[in-house]
Design an enzyme around this catalytic site. Sequence first.
Site, short mmCIF file in Angstrom:
data_model
loop_
_atom_site.label_atom_id
_atom_site.label_comp_id
_atom_site.label_asym_id
_atom_site.label_seq_id
_atom_site.Cartn_x
_atom_site.Cartn_y
_atom_site.Cartn_z
N ALA A 228 34.74 39.93 21.73
CA ALA A 228 34.27 40.93 20.96
C ALA A 228 35.28 41.08 19.99
O ALA A 228 36.17 41.88 20.23
CB ALA A 228 33.10 40.75 21.87
N HIS A 229 34.67 41.99 19.08
CA HIS A 229 35.76 43.16 18.38
C HIS A 229 36.22 44.61 20.14
O HIS A 229 35.55 45.07 20.42
CB HIS A 229 35.04 43.88 17.43
CG HIS A 229 33.58 44.59 17.84
ND1 HIS A 229 32.10 44.69 16.20
CD2 HIS A 229 32.50 44.64 18.71
CE1 HIS A 229 31.35 45.14 17.18
NE2 HIS A 229 31.62 45.58 18.65
N ASN A 230 37.72 44.30 19.10
CA ASN A 230 37.31 46.05 19.52
C ASN A 230 38.77 45.58 21.06
O ASN A 230 39.06 46.57 21.69
CB ASN A 230 37.26 47.23 19.09
CG ASN A 230 37.07 47.16 17.71
OD1 ASN A 230 37.38 47.50 17.49
ND2 ASN A 230 35.74 48.08 18.31
#
Length: 307
Positions: A228-230
């Site tokens: 997922a993001h980050n």
Amino acid sequence: MYQITAEEILTFIKSNTDYQINFSGSPHTSIDHFCSFSNVSSNSITWIKNPVNQNLSVLESVADVLVIVKSPFELSNKTISFFLTPEPKAVFFRVLEHFWAKPPVTERADTAVIESSNLDDTVSVGHHSFIGKDVSIGPGTSIGHNVSIFNHVTIGSNCQIHSGTVIGSDGFGYFIDHDGIPQKVGHYGGVEIGNDVEIGACSCIDRGTLDNTVIKDHCKIDNLVHIAHNVKLEESVMVIAGSVICGSAVLKKKSYVAPGGVVKNQLEIGENALVGMGAVVTKSVVPNTVVVGNPAQVLRQVQENDK
């Protein structure tokens, strides 16, 4: 038929690797193919992880076989030779890579859409793949079929991105407004992928919201994995099939997530830690620890053969 001797293989290992190796048998043993131990046949090279778990009697009915194994065992068949090494799997596949693997060929399929001008000349791209204009890919990297890479992605050298993977799509970011309606959070970051990274088929690597999603050198990601993001994966992290790494989680060096593992957002998996199969991690994991279950609980310390 391509034939090599045990002596030639031994010379290669000693001259080109740092593996510890001892030889027992005839240096003139002639090998013309490789095989798994369950399908062992004459004039082959094979390896055994643990002789205790194998039916060793199959070696009595074949001839001129080279077995790579940790420790020797007794046989009446004196045509069997042994490479003795603490790392039999690594040695076996290093031998196969040198003597049998075909060199990679740089090809760019005519059905691929490549908008970027920042691909090294040695980058391969498969059929129906899309490479966006703000993508940079280093030398020796291979992109499979039906891969989509876009939105500020950099990929290093000698990486493998397998078919069906998507890198750079927005993550799942929303806030609820005063009317109770989900409103999308814009994504402005990208994805940084280091060198010698492998990403399996049909995996998704989301771009960061503000900062980049980061996958550092030597990470190995299996099929059907969601990053997922980050998220940040430090060096030599392994994430296996069906796992989900939620937003802003950090996986430290040499950590390992087994099939179906889930790591909650904003947690840290410590260096050399292991998340067991199907585990749901709801608290950060300290280094060198095995966690299992739902919710994940500490089982024990990491041992030599866990990964």
